[in-house]
Design a protein around this motif. Structure first.
Motif, PDB file in Angstrom:
ATOM      1  N   ASN A  36      -3.486   4.244  -9.296  1.00 55.26           N
ATOM      2  CA  ASN A  36      -3.037   3.135 -10.134  1.00 55.26           C
ATOM      3  C   ASN A  36      -1.637   2.708  -9.712  1.00 55.26           C
ATOM      4  N   ALA A  37      -1.550   1.598  -8.982  1.00 57.80           N
ATOM      5  CA  ALA A  37      -0.269   1.020  -8.585  1.00 57.80           C
ATOM      6  C   ALA A  37      -0.105  -0.371  -9.195  1.00 57.80           C
ATOM      7  N   MET A  38      -0.673  -0.579 -10.391  1.00 60.34           N
ATOM      8  CA  MET A  38      -0.615  -1.859 -11.090  1.00 60.34           C
ATOM      9  C   MET A  38       0.498  -1.800 -12.137  1.00 60.34           C
ATOM     10  N   GLY A 117      -1.478  -5.598  -8.463  1.00 63.63           N
ATOM     11  CA  GLY A 117      -1.371  -6.837  -9.201  1.00 63.63           C
ATOM     12  C   GLY A 117      -0.997  -6.631 -10.649  1.00 63.63           C
ATOM     13  N   SER A 118      -1.633  -7.405 -11.534  1.00 59.43           N
ATOM     14  CA  SER A 118      -1.342  -7.366 -12.967  1.00 59.43           C
ATOM     15  C   SER A 118      -2.614  -7.663 -13.739  1.00 59.43           C
ATOM     16  N   VAL A 119      -2.535  -7.589 -15.080  1.00 60.16           N
ATOM     17  CA  VAL A 119      -3.700  -7.909 -15.900  1.00 60.16           C
ATOM     18  C   VAL A 119      -4.125  -9.353 -15.675  1.00 60.16           C
ATOM     19  N   GLY A 151       4.406  -8.934  -4.927  1.00 59.90           N
ATOM     20  CA  GLY A 151       5.482  -9.915  -4.919  1.00 59.90           C
ATOM     21  C   GLY A 151       6.658  -9.553  -4.039  1.00 59.90           C
ATOM     22  N   SER A 152       6.586  -8.415  -3.372  1.00 58.76           N
ATOM     23  CA  SER A 152       7.719  -8.019  -2.531  1.00 58.76           C
ATOM     24  C   SER A 152       7.739  -8.808  -1.225  1.00 58.76           C
ATOM     25  N   LYS A 153       8.934  -8.973  -0.694  1.00 57.43           N
ATOM     26  CA  LYS A 153       9.077  -9.556   0.629  1.00 57.43           C
ATOM     27  C   LYS A 153       8.824  -8.464   1.670  1.00 57.43           C
ATOM     28  N   PRO A 154       8.635  -8.838   2.940  1.00 54.68           N
ATOM     29  CA  PRO A 154       8.452  -7.813   3.975  1.00 54.68           C
ATOM     30  C   PRO A 154       9.634  -6.850   4.011  1.00 54.68           C
ATOM     31  N   VAL A 155       9.340  -5.591   4.311  1.00 51.56           N
ATOM     32  CA  VAL A 155      10.367  -4.559   4.327  1.00 51.56           C
ATOM     33  C   VAL A 155      10.389  -3.860   5.686  1.00 51.56           C
ATOM     34  N   ASN A 156      11.523  -3.256   5.989  1.00 52.87           N
ATOM     35  CA  ASN A 156      11.675  -2.382   7.139  1.00 52.87           C
ATOM     36  C   ASN A 156      11.849  -0.950   6.648  1.00 52.87           C
TER      37      ASN A 156
END
Length: 250
Positions: A36-38, A117-119, A151-156
């Protein structure tokens, strides 16, 4: 009286029939891990009966946000596996599940299914992978990285234990790297990985391995792991902010 050769033939055919029958009855196990990563959904309830009525809730496993235990691993025998994901305790009909899936799983494969995501906009990611093998003489372990932050931008990702080395670049939401081997000898120090916003280089979170180089504590050697970025960008609350999470793979 039957000839010895005839008796031997009958015995061999009977053995072959029994062996074949046993082989046919032995299912091929597919490994499936749920997580669960929501953000905002504290409890999710999976049903491997799809959208059929839920009768015995106590037989099901609740999945808490950002928490994983051994109960999240399943042995699947079907290639087409229905799976409905409900927001608990809102599980009574006629309410619909957040996700109504029919998973296509290759027999004998290893899979991780992340709920994202979200509900309002539920999402998921099915990851089928083959963890690398580690030779005893090499004393190594594997790590890969995954972005599960909606919603995150690309990360390093940088390794900053001794100097600085880029391990992953431009890892977008739902992006996954391959496994990379790292040394785990008695002389190896712990590793610290930093996850930063690619554009601004802002530090989002970090993860440090513990116990490498210590024979009585080294649970890393010869195994494989995934370091995930979970949570929501811009959140300050401890529960919902971006943080690192370690998955213990095979």
């Amino acid at each position: 009286m039957y000839k010895p050769s005839y008796i031997l033939l009958i015995s061999l055919l009977s053995f072959a029939f029994v062996s074949c029958k046993k082989t046919e009855q032995t299912p091929v196990i597919t490994h499936l891990t749920l997580f669960n990563a929501m953000p905002g959904e504290e409890k999710l309830l999976p049903s491997f009966r799809g959208t059929a009525p839920l009768n015995n809730y106590y037989l099901s496993s609740l999945f808490y946000y950002g928490v994983f235990d051994i109960g999240g691993r399943y042995a699947i025998t079907k290639e087409d596996q229905p799976l409905a994901i409900y927001s608990y305790p809102d599980t009574l009909l006629p309410n619909k599940p957040l996700l109504d899936l029919n998973l296509k799983l290759t027999k004998g494969s290893i899979n991780s299914l992340y709920f994202l995501g979200s509900v309002a906009h539920p999402d998921y990611l099915l990851d089928t992978y083959l963890p690398p093998a580690h030779q005893a003489a090499d004393s190594t372990f594997g790590i890969r990285f995954i972005n599960l932050s909606p919603g995150s931008k690309p990360v390093n990702v940088y390794l900053v234990s001794a100097g600085e080395r880029k391990e992953a670049e431009g890892l977008a939401y739902k992006g996954i790297t391959g496994f990379k081997n790292y040394s785990a000898t008695l002389k190896t120090s712990d590793y610290t990985f930093e996850i930063r916003d690619q554009e601004s280089q802002q530090l989002l979170t970090s993860y440090t391995t513990i116990g490498i180089g210590k024979p009585t504590e080294n649970a890393w050697r010869f195994r494989n792991f995934t370091i995930a970025l979970i949570g929501l960008p811009g959140e300050s609350t401890e529960k919902l902010k971006q943080k690192s999470f370690l998955f213990n793979n095979y």
